[in-house]
Write a protein that holds these residues in place. Structure first.
Motif, PDB file in Angstrom:
ATOM      1  N   GLY A  14       0.862  -1.186  -0.079  1.00 49.25           N
ATOM      2  CA  GLY A  14      -0.148  -0.034   0.085  1.00 49.25           C
ATOM      3  C   GLY A  14       0.812   1.453  -0.030  1.00 49.25           C
ATOM      4  O   GLY A  14       2.021   1.075  -0.121  1.00 49.25           O
ATOM      5  N   HIS A  15       0.387   2.492   0.160  1.00 45.84           N
ATOM      6  CA  HIS A  15       1.093   3.655   0.164  1.00 45.84           C
ATOM      7  C   HIS A  15       2.053   3.684   1.441  1.00 45.84           C
ATOM      8  O   HIS A  15       3.336   4.165   1.298  1.00 45.84           O
ATOM      9  N   LYS A  16       1.634   2.889   2.542  1.00 45.41           N
ATOM     10  CA  LYS A  16       2.416   2.554   3.632  1.00 45.41           C
ATOM     11  C   LYS A  16       2.055   1.301   4.152  1.00 45.41           C
ATOM     12  O   LYS A  16       0.872   0.738   3.994  1.00 45.41           O
ATOM     13  N   THR A  17       2.869   0.364   4.633  1.00 48.50           N
ATOM     14  CA  THR A  17       2.608  -0.844   4.955  1.00 48.50           C
ATOM     15  C   THR A  17       2.779  -1.089   6.502  1.00 48.50           C
ATOM     16  O   THR A  17       3.266   0.232   7.296  1.00 48.50           O
ATOM     17  N   GLY A  18       2.123  -1.737   7.212  1.00 42.96           N
ATOM     18  CA  GLY A  18       2.243  -2.006   8.439  1.00 42.96           C
ATOM     19  C   GLY A  18       0.876  -2.341   9.150  1.00 42.96           C
ATOM     20  O   GLY A  18       0.087  -2.992   8.431  1.00 42.96           O
ATOM     21  N   VAL A  19       0.793  -2.450  10.272  1.00 41.49           N
ATOM     22  CA  VAL A  19      -0.628  -2.814  10.925  1.00 41.49           C
ATOM     23  C   VAL A  19      -1.208  -1.513  11.320  1.00 41.49           C
ATOM     24  O   VAL A  19      -0.568  -0.544  12.445  1.00 41.49           O
ATOM     25  N   PHE A  20      -2.479  -1.356  11.175  1.00 42.72           N
ATOM     26  CA  PHE A  20      -3.412  -0.282  11.476  1.00 42.72           C
ATOM     27  C   PHE A  20      -4.276  -0.670  12.385  1.00 42.72           C
ATOM     28  O   PHE A  20      -5.216  -1.622  12.159  1.00 42.72           O
ATOM     29  N   ASP A  21      -5.036   0.332  13.195  1.00 42.28           N
ATOM     30  CA  ASP A  21      -6.107  -0.238  14.218  1.00 42.28           C
ATOM     31  C   ASP A  21      -7.278   0.326  13.975  1.00 42.28           C
ATOM     32  O   ASP A  21      -8.253   0.220  14.822  1.00 42.28           O
ATOM     33  N   THR A  22      -7.531   1.149  12.867  1.00 45.87           N
ATOM     34  CA  THR A  22      -8.707   1.553  12.617  1.00 45.87           C
ATOM     35  C   THR A  22      -8.894   1.428  10.865  1.00 45.87           C
ATOM     36  O   THR A  22      -8.016   1.250  10.103  1.00 45.87           O
ATOM     37  N   TRP A  23     -10.220   0.895  10.421  1.00 42.05           N
ATOM     38  CA  TRP A  23     -10.319   0.793   9.003  1.00 42.05           C
ATOM     39  C   TRP A  23      -9.970   2.187   8.262  1.00 42.05           C
ATOM     40  O   TRP A  23      -9.676   1.914   7.008  1.00 42.05           O
ATOM     41  N   VAL A  28      -6.804   4.602   3.779  1.00 39.80           N
ATOM     42  CA  VAL A  28      -5.921   5.650   3.532  1.00 39.80           C
ATOM     43  C   VAL A  28      -4.741   4.956   2.625  1.00 39.80           C
ATOM     44  O   VAL A  28      -4.068   5.583   1.748  1.00 39.80           O
ATOM     45  N   GLN A  29      -4.358   3.730   2.974  1.00 41.65           N
ATOM     46  CA  GLN A  29      -2.978   3.393   2.717  1.00 41.65           C
ATOM     47  C   GLN A  29      -3.148   2.378   1.108  1.00 41.65           C
ATOM     48  O   GLN A  29      -2.419   2.156   0.547  1.00 41.65           O
ATOM     49  N   ILE A  30      -4.555   1.844   1.362  1.00 38.45           N
ATOM     50  CA  ILE A  30      -4.754   1.162  -0.041  1.00 38.45           C
ATOM     51  C   ILE A  30      -5.565   1.708  -1.034  1.00 38.45           C
ATOM     52  O   ILE A  30      -5.611   1.318  -2.246  1.00 38.45           O
ATOM     53  N   GLN A  31      -6.222   3.073  -0.948  1.00 38.62           N
ATOM     54  CA  GLN A  31      -7.273   3.626  -1.637  1.00 38.62           C
ATOM     55  C   GLN A  31      -6.191   4.092  -2.830  1.00 38.62           C
ATOM     56  O   GLN A  31      -5.279   4.804  -2.629  1.00 38.62           O
ATOM     57  N   ASN A  32      -6.490   3.754  -4.222  1.00 36.46           N
ATOM     58  CA  ASN A  32      -6.015   3.993  -5.327  1.00 36.46           C
ATOM     59  C   ASN A  32      -4.668   3.680  -5.531  1.00 36.46           C
ATOM     60  O   ASN A  32      -3.753   4.109  -6.033  1.00 36.46           O
ATOM     61  N   TYR A  33      -4.407   2.598  -4.810  1.00 35.06           N
ATOM     62  CA  TYR A  33      -3.104   1.872  -4.866  1.00 35.06           C
ATOM     63  C   TYR A  33      -3.358   0.392  -5.541  1.00 35.06           C
ATOM     64  O   TYR A  33      -4.116  -0.314  -5.091  1.00 35.06           O
TER      65      TYR A  33
END
Length: 213
Positions: A14-23, A28-33
């Motif tokens: 994604g735009h940034k990778t890692g673990v995120f605690d909210t959808w 934000v990381q996967i949109q338009n990626y």
């Protein structure tokens, strides 16, 4: 009303990778990626462990479906055709923010994603997803079938019309502009793609599901 379970989201690509605690942070990381790779987990530990591993090792477990029906009932319906793509939409409110996407049915690899768009409905999102899927398959000269879990959207595509009762406004102009483009595409193009209803009761959630339930 029971409180929704907390989820954690692992993003491998994604735009940034890692673990995120909210959808919202994940989105934000996967949109338009193109080719985004992500999955939700019920615990932080599971999400962190997955991030250290390979995306395919986790989504491969989902390629086999689980059914709530008896073997006899399932036999009558059959199994999914994996030579296909699947589309789905999600909305936060109705009307509310709407987005849709298409994935490879077997691998769940994301093929396209659009949104979120303001003041739309889930039915409109499902309709746009189907037309986008038809255009995608025609552009790629693909013979794959197209799955949707929305009978309403399927009927709108068949009629080449969006029969939503939602009124147009300045707030939803963007999504209705897309609706107009989709209808125009249906009138100006022919296609051989077969649209098939995804049998949720037999096969579980459609592979393009956004996983927020």
């Amino acid at each position: 009303m029971s409180k929704a379970k907390k989820k954690y989201y692992t993003v491998w690509q994604g735009h940034k990778t890692g673990v995120f605690d909210t959808w919202n942070l994940c989105k934000v990381q996967i949109q338009n990626y193109q080719g985004a790779q992500y999955k939700s987990f019920l615990t932080l530990e599971a999400a962190q462990k997955a991030f250290q591993g390979n995306y395919k090792d986790y989504i491969s477990k989902k390629t086999a479906f689980t059914s709530a029906l008896s073997p006899l009932e399932l036999k009558k319906i059959g199994t999914p055709n994996y030579n296909s793509i699947a589309v789905d939409a999600a909305s936060s409110g109705n009307p509310g923010k709407v987005e849709y996407r298409g994935v490879d049915t077997k691998t769940k690899k994301q093929l396209f994603i659009q949104g979120p768009f303001n003041k739309g409905t889930n039915n409109i999102g499902e309709f746009l997803a189907l037309v986008h899927g038809l255009a995608y398959l025609k552009q790629h000269k693909s013979s794959r079938i197209l799955y949707s879990d929305s009978r309403t959207a399927m009927s709108w595509v068949k009629k080449k019309a969006c029969n939503s009762k939602l009124k147009r406004s300045s707030e939803n102009k963007i999504i209705f502009d897309l609706v107009d483009r989709a209808i125009d595409w249906l009138h100006k193009n022919t296609y051989t793609t077969v649209i098939v209803k995804w049998e949720t009761k037999a096969w579980g959630e459609i592979p393009a599901d956004f996983g927020r339930k």
